[in-house]
Design an enzyme around this catalytic site. Structure first.
Site, mmCIF file in Angstrom:
data_model
loop_
_atom_site.group_PDB
_atom_site.id
_atom_site.type_symbol
_atom_site.label_atom_id
_atom_site.label_comp_id
_atom_site.label_asym_id
_atom_site.label_seq_id
_atom_site.Cartn_x
_atom_site.Cartn_y
_atom_site.Cartn_z
ATOM 1 N N LEU A 56 0.828 -1.214 0.000
ATOM 2 C CA LEU A 56 0.000 0.000 0.000
ATOM 3 C C LEU A 56 0.857 1.255 0.000
ATOM 4 O O LEU A 56 0.496 2.273 -0.568
ATOM 5 C CB LEU A 56 -0.881 0.034 1.252
ATOM 6 C CG LEU A 56 -2.095 -0.876 1.315
ATOM 7 C CD1 LEU A 56 -2.693 -0.843 2.712
ATOM 8 C CD2 LEU A 56 -3.129 -0.428 0.288
ATOM 9 N N GLY A 59 5.837 3.336 5.156
ATOM 10 C CA GLY A 59 5.683 4.029 6.436
ATOM 11 C C GLY A 59 7.027 4.478 6.974
ATOM 12 O O GLY A 59 8.055 4.294 6.312
ATOM 13 N N ASN A 188 -3.385 13.194 7.541
ATOM 14 C CA ASN A 188 -3.338 12.130 8.548
ATOM 15 C C ASN A 188 -4.680 11.457 8.803
ATOM 16 O O ASN A 188 -4.813 10.671 9.725
ATOM 17 C CB ASN A 188 -2.765 12.681 9.860
ATOM 18 C CG ASN A 188 -1.287 12.979 9.713
ATOM 19 O OD1 ASN A 188 -0.607 12.326 8.901
ATOM 20 N ND2 ASN A 188 -0.785 13.957 10.440
ATOM 21 N N ASP A 204 -3.194 8.440 11.497
ATOM 22 C CA ASP A 204 -1.731 8.501 11.603
ATOM 23 C C ASP A 204 -1.364 9.106 12.951
ATOM 24 O O ASP A 204 -1.686 10.260 13.224
ATOM 25 C CB ASP A 204 -1.164 9.340 10.453
ATOM 26 C CG ASP A 204 0.351 9.225 10.392
ATOM 27 O OD1 ASP A 204 0.981 9.241 11.464
ATOM 28 O OD2 ASP A 204 0.906 9.127 9.281
HETATM 29 P P1 ADP Z 1 4.031 6.016 9.138
HETATM 30 O O1 ADP Z 1 3.139 6.803 10.087
HETATM 31 O O2 ADP Z 1 4.707 4.859 9.799
HETATM 32 O O3 ADP Z 1 4.947 6.863 8.346
HETATM 33 P P2 ADP Z 1 1.748 5.768 7.487
HETATM 34 O O4 ADP Z 1 0.679 5.588 8.519
HETATM 35 O O5 ADP Z 1 1.924 7.108 6.873
HETATM 36 O O6 ADP Z 1 3.100 5.285 8.084
HETATM 37 O O7 ADP Z 1 1.477 4.700 6.358
HETATM 38 C C1 ADP Z 1 2.173 4.651 5.149
HETATM 39 C C2 ADP Z 1 1.220 4.352 4.004
HETATM 40 O O8 ADP Z 1 0.335 3.275 4.309
HETATM 41 C C3 ADP Z 1 0.344 5.525 3.650
HETATM 42 O O9 ADP Z 1 0.348 5.640 2.248
HETATM 43 C C4 ADP Z 1 -1.015 5.170 4.138
HETATM 44 O O10 ADP Z 1 -1.996 5.675 3.284
HETATM 45 C C5 ADP Z 1 -1.016 3.666 4.138
HETATM 46 N N1 ADP Z 1 -1.816 3.189 5.286
HETATM 47 C C6 ADP Z 1 -1.511 3.328 6.598
HETATM 48 N N2 ADP Z 1 -2.480 2.819 7.383
HETATM 49 C C7 ADP Z 1 -3.449 2.347 6.550
HETATM 50 C C8 ADP Z 1 -4.733 1.720 6.747
HETATM 51 N N3 ADP Z 1 -5.203 1.460 7.955
HETATM 52 N N4 ADP Z 1 -5.437 1.394 5.654
HETATM 53 C C9 ADP Z 1 -4.962 1.659 4.409
HETATM 54 N N5 ADP Z 1 -3.786 2.247 4.162
HETATM 55 C C10 ADP Z 1 -3.021 2.584 5.203
#
Ligand code: ADP
Length: 344
Positions: A56, A59, A188, A204
């Site tokens: 997806l 992170g 977020n 987030d």
């Molecule tokens: P981090 O906070 O560790 O940097 P993120 O939460 O930004 O990571 O996640 C990275 C990617 O994964 C983003 O593109 C986000 O859209 C996707 N993502 C994170 N959590 C979910 C979720 N629950 N469902 C779908 N996509 C998710």
């Protein structure tokens, strides 16, 4: 040797100590997170029930995958999930920070906050399993919903107010738990789906996680802080309370009704700090109905205590749903030609 109870105990003690060291008297989330062994609050899920399907995104720690989880509830044979991964070769610090994120998210149980279904922490690579939010982030969604040349509006004001209410309800849940998020912003929030019936959720918790990290001061140089979403007392004095989140929510409303503009277009963070601390505020979105603009203005009071609570914000947004001036206002009627010159 994570199966060795002695080494787990040392790890837990280290974790506990780091946690206490990272917390200062200015940190209002202190009570929230000072359980003795926070990792014991997490639900360990057998790894063989999980299947990773596709990437997806990336992170802070590692890749995030879409996946399925088998037979976890009585009536559902397979559940779609998002899986955050921590690569096997991560530092102890990353392990702690990753676990902290799971601990934080697991504290909440609300329709407008992403749910943590469990973790796989017993082996590498470690996983955090979240409910899948397929609609992507709110900011991208808003930008993709801008009318193109044919002036066809994809979103109604009613839909935008409903999305605002979703985020406000999520924020009220955090407020009730005395939890300060520190990074409320459209980027977020994630959506269950892009189509009708979409629900926005606060998804987030990276900033809240990072303040517990021993690495915080390395990670959070001024360039990493979301200055354009922060009130003066936060960027000047480092004071964060729920009223910080209220200010940020006001900026999120502005993002919502400009269909995803970058706030203070063309201004740098240091311009904005100067501008905002001397009383400057974002201009209302073009043709923004008075009732909506008023909510933003209330959120941006320079005296934090005077800003509304999230319950009050919800009441005010509910009233917008009864107001034809709001419901009939044109959506995102901005100077899109001008917007082009502020690409971010
Ligand atoms: P981090 O906070 O560790 O940097 P993120 O939460 O930004 O990571 O996640 C990275 C990617 O994964 C983003 O593109 C986000 O859209 C996707 N993502 C994170 N959590 C979910 C979720 N629950 N469902 C779908 N996509 C998710």
């Amino acid at each position: 040797d994570e199966n060795n109870p002695a080494s787990s105990a040392v790890q837990a003690a280290n974790f506990d100590m780091q946690l206490r060291c990272a917390v200062t008297e200015l940190n209002p989330n202190y009570d929230f997170i000072t359980a003795k062994y926070p990792e014991q609050q997490l639900r360990e899920i057998p790894r063989n029930k999980l299947k990773l399907i596709r990437l997806l995104g990336q992170g802070a720690f590692g890749e995030v995958y879409e996946g399925t989880l088998k037979n976890m509830c009585a009536n559902v044979s397979e559940l779609s999930v998002a899986v955050k991964t921590l690569p096997a070769l991560s530092t102890q610090q990353a392990e702690t920070d990753f676990m902290m994120e799971a601990v934080i998210i697991s504290k909440f149980m609300h329709k407008n906050v992403v749910k943590c279904l469990g973790v796989c922490f017993e082996e590498h690579p470690r996983y955090i399993i979240l409910e899948l939010l397929e609609g992507g982030d709110l900011k991208t969604f808003l930008r993709d919903s801008r009318p193109k040349t044919d002036q066809h509006y994809f979103l109604s004001m009613k839909e935008l107010v409903h999305l605002s209410l979703d985020v406000a309800n999520g924020c009220r849940h955090l407020e009730e738990k005395h939890f300060v998020h520190r990074d409320i912003a459209a980027r977020n929030c994630l959506l269950t789906t892009r189509g009708e019936g979409r629900i926005a959720k606060i998804a987030d918790f990276g900033m809240s996680r990072d303040i517990y990290s021993a690495d915080y001061y390395r990670k959070s140089g001024k360039t990493m802080l979301p200055i354009k979403w922060m009130p003066p007392e936060a960027f000047l004095d480092g004071v964060f309370t729920t009223k910080t989140d209220v200010w940020s929510f006001g900026v999120l409303l502005w993002e919502m009704f400009t269909l995803g503009y970058m706030p203070y277009p063309g201004q740098t963070n240091s311009d904005v700090m100067q501008f905002v601390s001397s009383g400057g505020r974002l201009d209302p979105p073009e043709k923004c109905p008075a009732r909506l603009n008023k909510i933003m203005i209330l959120c941006w009071n320079s005296i934090a205590d005077i800003r509304p609570t999230f319950s009050e914000i919800i009441e005010l947004l509910d009233m917008c749903l009864q107001d034809d001036e709001v419901l009939n206002a044109p959506v995102g009627l901005c100077h899109f030609a001008m917007a082009e010159s502020f690409k971010d």
